[in-house]
Design a protein around this motif. Sequence first.
Motif, PDB file in Angstrom:
ATOM      1  N   PHE A  40      50.851  -7.286 -14.897  1.00 59.58           N
ATOM      2  CA  PHE A  40      50.065  -6.235 -13.763  1.00 59.58           C
ATOM      3  C   PHE A  40      50.726  -6.601 -12.652  1.00 59.58           C
TER       4      PHE A  40
ATOM      5  N   SER B 284      42.496  -1.978 -12.206  1.00 60.27           N
ATOM      6  CA  SER B 284      41.761  -3.709 -12.404  1.00 60.27           C
ATOM      7  C   SER B 284      41.468  -4.772 -11.466  1.00 60.27           C
TER       8      SER B 284
ATOM      9  N   ALA C 264      47.442  -4.714  -8.240  1.00 60.24           N
ATOM     10  CA  ALA C 264      46.232  -5.335  -9.610  1.00 60.24           C
ATOM     11  C   ALA C 264      45.716  -6.870  -9.294  1.00 60.24           C
TER      12      ALA C 264
END
Length: 310
Positions: free
Chosen positions: A119, A242, A123
């Motif tokens: 990520f 996310s 995010a």
Amino acid sequence: MNYDRTIPDKTITEIVRRIDSSWEVQNATPAVDGHHIVYHLDIAMQSGRQQCVLKATPPEKSPTCGDEARTLAILAAHTSLPVPEVLGVVDDDEHLPTPLFVSTTLPGANYNRTMLATFSETAIERLAHSTGRHLAMLHALDAVEAYGFVDIDADETLGGDCPSVTSGQLVVQNPTRSWTEYLTAECDQKCTWLTETQFGDLAPVVRPVLDVQIDSLSGEFEPIIARIDQSLDNVLLDPETSAVTGLLDWEFCVAATPAYDLAFVEHSLRGSLDVYSGCSRSSGDDSLGYARWLLRSRLFSYRRTVSRES
């Protein structure tokens, strides 16, 4: 233990028709991971096609599906948390893998619990921010008065109907009124377990340290329902932002303090001790420490949510 997590198509059809005799299963796809029988269903209803999830109990597995279904129904009725809608529950049937339930699906992508390393920093921020807000909503549910494992005292046995949403069904097993007493008992259990491992010689060293930390706790503690396991495989995320779009797997909750839950959720989101090895930082090379700080600081949107609602 490995469980047989497959069931025949005719059994799936029977389950669905127990909930609504007019429904027709168009397709049933077994889930890849997990310990329960889980199928993604495409069901033709009078209102149109509906994507659903069947969760059932394999032989020899603890019968927790009925409790989870009732927990989901209670949370859906008393909070704004993004949880699946339970469409029906079958508690007991010798011909079916009971207890079981069928629920709606939620939008979002599911990830392996160790994938946080992939990520981006943005995010991680968005994930932690939405997680903090959801924890604040959960903790605002006034349903427990002591500490311990949260169980369900069902007020009815279901044969396909939707469960009651009465929050009084949430009960604490072996309730402990004192938070420090609860922590002491937990440490007793964990240190006993430690003595049975290859690190058993550390138990006499670890325990006094834990006792000092528990003795140093002060303040007024209030029990809340704690999520505990908010690992990536227990949530659904918007693949673009996310942000959390769904909260899954509610078979295990405890009554604890908000700080305790935040610590466990941070740990479960990390996935593993070295999960941040793939994260980068704008300067320096302490990627693991920076990512932990980033996740923890953004979880403090919890504090802002609590302040607005109090």
